[in-house]
Write a protein that holds these residues in place. Structure first.
Motif, mmCIF file in Angstrom:
data_model
loop_
_atom_site.group_PDB
_atom_site.id
_atom_site.type_symbol
_atom_site.label_atom_id
_atom_site.label_comp_id
_atom_site.label_asym_id
_atom_site.label_seq_id
_atom_site.Cartn_x
_atom_site.Cartn_y
_atom_site.Cartn_z
ATOM 1 N N LEU A 1 0.912 -1.194 0.277
ATOM 2 C CA LEU A 1 -0.087 0.007 0.000
ATOM 3 C C LEU A 1 0.793 1.287 -0.104
ATOM 4 C CD1 LEU A 1 -2.760 -1.260 2.606
ATOM 5 C CD2 LEU A 1 -3.036 -1.112 -0.234
ATOM 6 N N GLN A 2 1.755 1.236 1.314
ATOM 7 C CA GLN A 2 2.870 2.055 0.869
ATOM 8 C C GLN A 2 3.424 2.971 -0.225
ATOM 9 O OE1 GLN A 2 5.681 1.378 4.050
ATOM 10 N NE2 GLN A 2 5.798 3.875 4.635
ATOM 11 N N CYS A 3 3.643 1.571 -1.662
ATOM 12 C CA CYS A 3 4.966 1.986 -2.652
ATOM 13 C C CYS A 3 3.459 2.522 -3.510
ATOM 14 C CB CYS A 3 5.283 1.004 -2.616
ATOM 15 S SG CYS A 3 6.308 0.518 -1.663
ATOM 16 N N SER A 4 2.269 2.641 -3.225
ATOM 17 C CA SER A 4 1.523 2.988 -4.896
ATOM 18 C C SER A 4 0.994 3.253 -4.783
ATOM 19 C CB SER A 4 0.414 1.477 -4.415
ATOM 20 O OG SER A 4 -0.781 1.469 -5.491
ATOM 21 N N ASP A 5 1.584 3.877 -6.156
ATOM 22 C CA ASP A 5 1.069 5.098 -6.861
ATOM 23 C C ASP A 5 -1.038 4.856 -6.819
ATOM 24 O OD1 ASP A 5 3.868 6.496 -6.517
ATOM 25 O OD2 ASP A 5 3.836 5.693 -8.939
ATOM 26 N N VAL A 6 -1.275 3.810 -7.412
ATOM 27 C CA VAL A 6 -2.593 4.117 -7.512
ATOM 28 C C VAL A 6 -3.197 4.534 -6.267
ATOM 29 C CG1 VAL A 6 -4.262 2.092 -8.149
ATOM 30 C CG2 VAL A 6 -1.709 2.085 -10.005
ATOM 31 N N ILE A 7 -2.796 4.308 -4.652
ATOM 32 C CA ILE A 7 -3.291 4.331 -3.759
ATOM 33 C C ILE A 7 -3.387 5.150 -3.094
ATOM 34 C CG2 ILE A 7 -2.952 3.130 -1.557
ATOM 35 C CD1 ILE A 7 -4.039 1.361 -3.279
ATOM 36 N N VAL A 8 -1.744 6.279 -3.697
ATOM 37 C CA VAL A 8 -2.180 8.087 -3.281
ATOM 38 C C VAL A 8 -2.925 8.101 -4.097
ATOM 39 C CG1 VAL A 8 -0.398 9.324 -3.161
ATOM 40 C CG2 VAL A 8 0.596 6.978 -2.727
ATOM 41 N N HIS A 9 -3.044 7.586 -5.284
ATOM 42 C CA HIS A 9 -4.316 8.512 -5.963
ATOM 43 C C HIS A 9 -5.731 8.583 -4.945
ATOM 44 C CE1 HIS A 9 -7.485 9.060 -9.460
ATOM 45 N NE2 HIS A 9 -6.362 10.059 -9.601
ATOM 46 N N ASP A 10 -6.113 7.464 -5.071
ATOM 47 C CA ASP A 10 -7.165 6.372 -4.225
ATOM 48 C C ASP A 10 -7.309 7.949 -3.344
ATOM 49 O OD1 ASP A 10 -7.752 4.954 -6.530
ATOM 50 O OD2 ASP A 10 -7.730 3.510 -5.409
ATOM 51 N N VAL B 1 -14.540 10.634 2.472
ATOM 52 C CA VAL B 1 -15.339 9.236 1.708
ATOM 53 C C VAL B 1 -14.388 8.262 3.204
ATOM 54 C CG1 VAL B 1 -13.870 7.357 0.692
ATOM 55 C CG2 VAL B 1 -14.372 9.629 -0.603
ATOM 56 N N GLU B 2 -14.527 7.411 3.864
ATOM 57 C CA GLU B 2 -14.299 6.322 4.979
ATOM 58 C C GLU B 2 -13.779 5.260 3.918
ATOM 59 O OE1 GLU B 2 -16.493 5.035 7.809
ATOM 60 O OE2 GLU B 2 -17.680 7.204 8.098
ATOM 61 N N HIS B 3 -12.459 5.303 3.833
ATOM 62 C CA HIS B 3 -11.600 4.059 2.771
ATOM 63 C C HIS B 3 -11.562 2.239 3.583
ATOM 64 C CE1 HIS B 3 -10.480 7.029 -0.163
ATOM 65 N NE2 HIS B 3 -9.749 7.807 1.036
ATOM 66 N N SER B 4 -11.479 1.850 3.442
ATOM 67 C CA SER B 4 -11.709 0.731 3.648
ATOM 68 C C SER B 4 -10.360 -0.312 2.957
ATOM 69 C CB SER B 4 -12.792 -0.238 3.353
ATOM 70 O OG SER B 4 -14.091 0.911 3.794
ATOM 71 N N LEU B 5 -9.242 -1.002 3.992
ATOM 72 C CA LEU B 5 -8.974 -1.726 3.298
ATOM 73 C C LEU B 5 -9.324 -3.241 2.819
ATOM 74 C CD1 LEU B 5 -6.361 -3.262 2.829
ATOM 75 C CD2 LEU B 5 -5.581 -3.184 5.673
ATOM 76 N N VAL B 6 -9.608 -3.443 2.803
ATOM 77 C CA VAL B 6 -10.003 -4.792 2.192
ATOM 78 C C VAL B 6 -9.243 -5.863 1.716
ATOM 79 C CG1 VAL B 6 -12.004 -6.003 0.627
ATOM 80 C CG2 VAL B 6 -12.180 -4.256 1.260
ATOM 81 N N LEU B 7 -9.187 -7.392 2.001
ATOM 82 C CA LEU B 7 -8.842 -8.314 2.502
ATOM 83 C C LEU B 7 -9.316 -9.743 1.797
ATOM 84 C CD1 LEU B 7 -6.088 -8.314 5.821
ATOM 85 C CD2 LEU B 7 -5.629 -7.557 3.531
ATOM 86 N N LYS B 8 -8.605 -10.284 0.527
ATOM 87 C CA LYS B 8 -9.496 -10.949 -0.041
ATOM 88 C C LYS B 8 -8.426 -12.285 0.337
ATOM 89 C CE LYS B 8 -11.875 -8.153 -3.473
ATOM 90 N NZ LYS B 8 -12.333 -8.076 -4.758
ATOM 91 N N LYS B 9 -9.236 -13.633 -0.023
ATOM 92 C CA LYS B 9 -8.497 -15.024 0.415
ATOM 93 C C LYS B 9 -7.480 -14.766 -0.983
ATOM 94 C CE LYS B 9 -8.735 -19.930 1.204
ATOM 95 N NZ LYS B 9 -10.254 -20.947 1.645
ATOM 96 N N TRP B 10 -6.668 -15.211 -0.818
ATOM 97 C CA TRP B 10 -5.738 -15.769 -1.937
ATOM 98 C C TRP B 10 -6.166 -16.993 -3.223
ATOM 99 C CZ3 TRP B 10 -2.466 -13.435 -5.063
ATOM 100 C CH2 TRP B 10 -1.324 -14.633 -5.990
ATOM 101 N N ALA B 11 -6.381 -17.058 -4.449
ATOM 102 C CA ALA B 11 -6.236 -17.436 -5.652
ATOM 103 C C ALA B 11 -5.441 -17.726 -6.489
ATOM 104 C CB ALA B 11 -7.869 -17.507 -6.000
#
Length: 140
Positions: A60-69, A105-115
């Motif tokens: 999350l810290q290294c992502s420009d996509v997340i920074v944009h969001d 906006v209330e941001h949410s961290l979503v964790l999905k089971k790995w597949a």
């Protein structure tokens, strides 16, 4: 333990660790709208597979996509919906606004089971008014 983090971070970190265990020990993180897909360069396996809270936070810290969001998700709203009745703001105010997390906006961290999915088999489905309008391969 984590003196450099904000108050309440230890509880949040523990809830992330608990969720990882509950989901089988391997997860994919997503924050509100996006996955940190542009931060794969920090992943040991070159994917979004995370086994620890630290791996999630690093992606999350290294992502420009997340920074944009977090900071710029609504930058072009005025361009898309002009004439919404608001006066134009000074450049300084606009820069200040862009430096703050969008308060509505209330941001949410979503964790999905790995597949372990093969990206060549993923499809995008386009739905309009509850009707499937098209399908295409996501990553040929």
């Amino acid at each position: 333990k984590h003196g450099r983090f904000c108050e309440g971070f230890e509880e949040f970190e523990q809830s992330v660790k608990d969720a990882i265990i509950e989901l089988g020990g391997v997860v994919v993180p997503k924050l509100t709208w996006s996955c940190p897909i542009d931060a794969l360069f920090v992943s040991c396996e070159g994917n979004l597979k995370c086994k620890s809270a630290e791996e999630i936070f690093l992606l999350l810290q290294c992502s420009d996509v997340i920074v944009h969001d977090l900071y710029h998700a609504f930058d072009c709203v005025g361009e898309i919906f002009p004439g919404n009745g608001e006066e134009e703001k000074e450049e300084e105010e606009e820069e200040k606004k862009n430096d703050e997390i969008t308060p509505d906006v209330e941001h949410s961290l979503v964790l999905k089971k790995w597949a372990n999915l093969r990206s060549g088999r993923e499809m995008r489905c386009y739905i309009f008014k509850n009707e499937l309008k098209g399908i295409c391969q996501r990553d040929p």
